[in-house]
Design an enzyme around this catalytic site. Sequence first.
Site, mmCIF file in Angstrom:
data_model
loop_
_atom_site.group_PDB
_atom_site.id
_atom_site.type_symbol
_atom_site.label_atom_id
_atom_site.label_comp_id
_atom_site.label_asym_id
_atom_site.label_seq_id
_atom_site.Cartn_x
_atom_site.Cartn_y
_atom_site.Cartn_z
ATOM 1 N N ARG A 42 17.669 26.541 -17.123
ATOM 2 C CA ARG A 42 18.239 27.487 -16.482
ATOM 3 C C ARG A 42 19.591 27.840 -17.242
ATOM 4 N NH1 ARG A 42 17.978 26.788 -9.995
ATOM 5 N NH2 ARG A 42 17.672 25.446 -11.166
ATOM 6 N N HIS B 64 6.060 4.961 -16.203
ATOM 7 C CA HIS B 64 7.157 4.370 -17.575
ATOM 8 C C HIS B 64 6.833 1.612 -17.814
ATOM 9 C CE1 HIS B 64 9.396 3.562 -14.203
ATOM 10 N NE2 HIS B 64 9.964 2.524 -14.606
ATOM 11 N N LYS C 96 6.394 -0.427 -20.362
ATOM 12 C CA LYS C 96 8.266 -1.851 -21.063
ATOM 13 C C LYS C 96 6.938 -2.995 -21.889
ATOM 14 C CE LYS C 96 9.625 -1.227 -16.200
ATOM 15 N NZ LYS C 96 10.982 -1.419 -16.158
ATOM 16 N N GLU D 206 12.216 -4.906 -5.557
ATOM 17 C CA GLU D 206 13.359 -4.589 -6.347
ATOM 18 C C GLU D 206 14.871 -4.576 -5.015
ATOM 19 O OE1 GLU D 206 13.555 -0.108 -7.892
ATOM 20 O OE2 GLU D 206 11.720 0.332 -6.639
ATOM 21 N N ASP E 111 5.079 5.853 -4.547
ATOM 22 C CA ASP E 111 6.235 5.926 -5.008
ATOM 23 C C ASP E 111 5.691 4.261 -6.601
ATOM 24 O OD1 ASP E 111 9.089 6.238 -6.789
ATOM 25 O OD2 ASP E 111 9.261 4.839 -6.292
ATOM 26 N N HIS F 264 2.344 2.038 -10.925
ATOM 27 C CA HIS F 264 3.329 1.423 -11.115
ATOM 28 C C HIS F 264 2.097 -0.258 -10.531
ATOM 29 C CE1 HIS F 264 6.330 3.678 -12.495
ATOM 30 N NE2 HIS F 264 6.476 3.265 -11.693
ATOM 31 N N LYS G 200 11.973 -2.129 -1.533
ATOM 32 C CA LYS G 200 13.517 -1.606 -2.050
ATOM 33 C C LYS G 200 13.946 -2.579 -0.939
ATOM 34 C CE LYS G 200 13.152 2.076 -3.927
ATOM 35 N NZ LYS G 200 12.688 2.119 -5.762
#
Length: 481
Positions: A43, A172, A176, A210, A229, A234, A334
């Site tokens: 922007r 993503h 891997k 994680e 998420d 995944h 997490k």
Amino acid sequence: MSFDLVLFGGTGDLTWRKLMPALFQAFRHGKLPAQGRILAVARDERSDDDYRRFIHERFEEVESAKRPSDEEFARFAELLHYRRMDLSKPDDYAGLKACIDERGAATVVLFLATSPHLFTQICAQLGRAGLNGPNVRVVLEKPLGHDLQSALEINRTVAASFSERQALRIDHYLGKPSVQNLMALRFGNALFEPLWRRESIANIEITLAESIGVGTRGEFYDRTGAMRDMIQNHALQLLTMIAMEAPASSDADAIRDEKLKVLRSLKPFSEADVARDVVRGQYRAGQVNGKPAPGYLEEVRVPPGSRTETFVALRTEVQNWRWAGVPFYLRTGKRLAMPDAHIVINFRTVPHAIFPGANRANKLVIKLQPEDGLELHLLAAKGSGQHELLSPVSLDLDFDKAFATERVGAYERLLLDAIAGRLNLFVRSDEQEQAWRWVEPVLDHWERDGSGPRPYAAGSWGPPAASALIARDGFAWDEEQ
Ligand code: BG6
């Protein structure tokens, strides 16, 4: 092959944290096709040189082995250009088109690294401006929608301007090397196939743990939660690769057709199933790796009293001939004890034990990260006593050692594939929609259910109910075995 890579959201987090370091690695490895241009769009007003300086400074935050020297950056920076755009203004898209047409690159990749709520607007405008010719591909970053309805809406708008083969949806994990290896393991070796079925396998566990918390992403995460998420994308992608039938070829659609069949075979959740087979948790303060860690509710920009889940464990089944009755356990969270992504194939025990002692089953552990390898757990006789006592032993394979060359990172691989038009590692719209269809009853149930997530201490392996979920079937998570 000349290319234009346009990065919408050119000053955003995803661009400088992930995309620029990946593009630089591709450049350093000599893999970026010659005659490329990387055109960042955002922007505010900046010159090309301002933008190059901005990116150069951000590289300070990249791990040192992946950071360019000043000389390397100067060469890389020649590819970088900047263009101011107001994403709501049709004239700005017309200007972008003129700028792209003028150069006449063979391939144009439009990477939407913006907030997902802008996807529909940008895609519609790109179509109207004619920025959707046959040499154009659009790349969409997750999260793709918040539920089935919003995912359908995004896919409809994308499809109005781009064909399915022009729309590349990123997960993503598929980039891997360890995840690509799942396909190689199953379909490059004849060894496993006869055993890869209900007759030999007792259960399958997929863990994506994680140790980090939500960090500065509290606001985004709180709207999302672990189910959206990590599980919807995944974890389910990993499950499809483990459970799919052999595709007829390595063609992208041949692979994606087989993955879709698995998603369609997942046992749908009834109300009773959700209550019995899904555990959600939220971390409280604790210790991770010997260091104190705050609870989720104390994290920056997490609203007081939030009921967002930071942990999910669930049991499902793939209802087809190969897998009927074999439980698949999925788990992610997490602030767990350690970062550890792995898949465990737990085989059945021998039908009749002739040796004294515990009748332990073989297992194949596929380690995805931080290590990338395989462990095959067997039993062997030590031969040291009167009786043949069986002892557990394992065959260990470390892929980083086996392939001494540096392995290509996920975003590097995906960006190169997007430029080259290789679609295997991108998610098709019907896969993504089916994944939403499957998780939605769980999300709906949670919405209505007043009980909220179960607490677990940071640094643990999640709420005790997650252990009970798998213990009910007579099994245990890998670290509890
Ligand atoms: C992202 C999630 O998709 O994947 C993050 O939004 C998560 O919450 C990340 O931390 C994990 O990816 P990786 O590559 O670090 O395992």
